[in-house]
Enzyme design. Structure first.
Site, PDB file in Angstrom:
ATOM      1  N   SER A  82       0.811  -1.215   0.000  1.00  0.00           N
ATOM      2  CA  SER A  82       0.000   0.000   0.000  1.00  0.00           C
ATOM      3  C   SER A  82       0.849   1.272   0.000  1.00  0.00           C
ATOM      4  O   SER A  82       0.431   2.292  -0.565  1.00  0.00           O
ATOM      5  CB  SER A  82      -0.943   0.006   1.202  1.00  0.00           C
ATOM      6  OG  SER A  82      -1.834  -1.085   1.142  1.00  0.00           O
ATOM      7  N   HIS A  95      -0.081   3.460   4.625  1.00  0.00           N
ATOM      8  CA  HIS A  95      -0.880   4.121   3.593  1.00  0.00           C
ATOM      9  C   HIS A  95      -0.642   5.632   3.612  1.00  0.00           C
ATOM     10  O   HIS A  95      -0.476   6.268   2.558  1.00  0.00           O
ATOM     11  CB  HIS A  95      -2.371   3.858   3.821  1.00  0.00           C
ATOM     12  CG  HIS A  95      -2.753   2.417   3.784  1.00  0.00           C
ATOM     13  ND1 HIS A  95      -2.396   1.517   4.766  1.00  0.00           N
ATOM     14  CD2 HIS A  95      -3.485   1.711   2.874  1.00  0.00           C
ATOM     15  CE1 HIS A  95      -2.885   0.324   4.476  1.00  0.00           C
ATOM     16  NE2 HIS A  95      -3.554   0.414   3.330  1.00  0.00           N
TER      17      HIS A  95
END
Length: 422
Positions: free
Chosen positions: A296, A361
């Site tokens: 991610s 993220h």
């Protein structure tokens, strides 16, 4: 008049080009730099231009350049294009017209013409295009008919990623599939292979992280094993389950492959790797007891940079359904991030260790909105010439150094209770 000797480039012989001493002196004085394909994007190799064509255009330039200065007026240049332009490639003809329209000095350099015909773009050429109106004559690239499937794919990618028609036509004219967009494809294949291996070994595909043996792999980042430096990168090949892998893989391929086709593996790899490293370091600083898995960080760096580039060039981006597609991308990112947050606070996979962190993220998004945007904005310019690139790169380097010192000293100074190694 001097004639330059033929030379070999990439195994092919370049055509001899007649260049006057005045032109050569001007090129040296202006320090015209040819942008190399390794610094910009995968472009076609230098073309072997017909000696007869070059000699013909040199004679035409000399006709309107009695002082042998290497320049003619833009008006004379447009007249030449009107009378002899049918002999040139249509796309290059339109870029030459844009060059004539956008040149604020009112003069065209013969060397710029030679560079363009050989698939080169000089600094003076770039300045003329950037200063001009960029109004191209003739039909747009989207209106061209009779294209094969590979050409239609290149055209689609051009409209997906580039905001200016002159750049889209240049990219369409110069791009070849050699080398193909191999980097993102190779990373994706490796992620699928690792996932299938551990799926068979752990006997589960959904929520692999719930297996007590999941974190025993040498790939995931674990705070107890943070001295093993490769884990700050290798965690991208491990995923918590098939739902995690599927979302990341879809965004990685749909966004990463077109970006790599335009900007090249070197630039896209830089953004991706910086996002991966920023993700793991951000976790080690802000969520100090949690492990990290998944790609991610790198994926969010690419997607965030692309979405920011679309927003900043909204009127120039001509991709279809861009508002709907941007909304869908944000929905996918939100779903994947929400899944990560839920999983972080879900009951632990097994008592000694919490579930993986979601902070990676956010680290990827931060890289995409800073370093990534600068990379995607400068399609045809050297990154080392951009002051904003160096500012963001220095800030990123400072963050990495601070995070390294934090990992060395903060855990003991703060007496953080780290879960035992798996």
């Amino acid at each position: 008049m001097e004639e330059s000797s033929p030379r070999m480039t990439g195994g092919t012989r370049e055509a001899p080009v007649n260049i006057s001493p005045a032109v050569a002196a001007h090129a040296e004085g202006e320090e015209i730099e040819v942008l190399e394909s390794t610094d910009v994007l995968p472009v076609a190799p230098e073309e072997v231009v017909s000696p007869q064509l070059i000699q013909q255009w040199k004679s035409l330039f000399d006709k309107y350049d009695p002082k042998n200065s290497g320049f003619i007026s833009t008006e004379r240049f447009r007249d030449l294009l009107a009378t002899h332009g049918s002999e040139l490639d249509p796309h290059k003809l339109e870029v030459l017209l844009a060059l004539a329209d956008g040149n604020a000095d009112g003069k065209i350099c013969y060397q710029d013409f030679v560079n363009l015909m050989s698939n080169k773009r000089s600094n003076s050429f770039r300045r003329a295009i950037l200063q001009g109106s960029r109004q191209l004559k003739g039909c747009s690239l989207r209106d061209e008919v009779g294209l094969g499937l590979p050409q239609r794919l290149v055209r689609h990618v051009a409209y997906e990623t580039l905001p200016r028609e002159v750049d889209r036509k240049w990219y369409f004219d110069s791009y070849t599939y050699c080398p193909p967009p191999w980097l993102i494809l190779a990373i994706t294949i490796a992620e699928v292979a690792v996932f299938m291996y551990y799926g068979i070994q752990l006997d589960r595909l959904v929520l692999q992280v719930s297996s007590p043996s999941f974190l025993k792999s040498p790939l995931p980042y674990h705070p107890q094993l943070r001295a093993q430096a490769w884990r700050y990168f290798s965690y991208v090949f491990m995923h918590t389950g098939i739902e995690h892998l599927s979302l990341n893989m879809a965004m990685q391929l749909l966004v990463g492959v077109p970006l790599e086709m335009v900007h090249g593996a070197l630039r896209i790899g830089l953004v991706y790797v910086c996002g991966v490293l920023a993700g793991s370091l951000a976790v080690s600083v802000t969520d100090m007891t949690a492990p990290v898995v998944g790609s991610s960080g790198g994926v969010y760096a690419l997607v965030s940079a692309h979405l920011a580039n679309v927003v900043m060039n909204w009127s120039g981006m001509k991709c279809q359904f861009k508002l709907f597609r941007m909304a869908m991308a944000l929905v996918c990112m939100s779903v994947e991030f929400g899944r990560a947050v839920w999983l972080r606070f879900y009951p632990p996979a097994f008592p000694p260790c919490p579930n993986p962190s979601f902070v990676a993220h956010l680290g990827g998004v931060a890289v995409g909105l800073t370093l990534g945007v600068v990379v995607l904005q400068n399609y045809e310019q050297r990154l080392q010439e951009q002051s904003l690139f160096w500012i963001f790169f220095c800030v990123y380097t400072l963050f990495v150094l601070c995070a390294v010192f934090w990992n060395i000293f903060a855990y003991s100074l703060l007496d953080v209770r780290i879960p035992p190694a798996p």
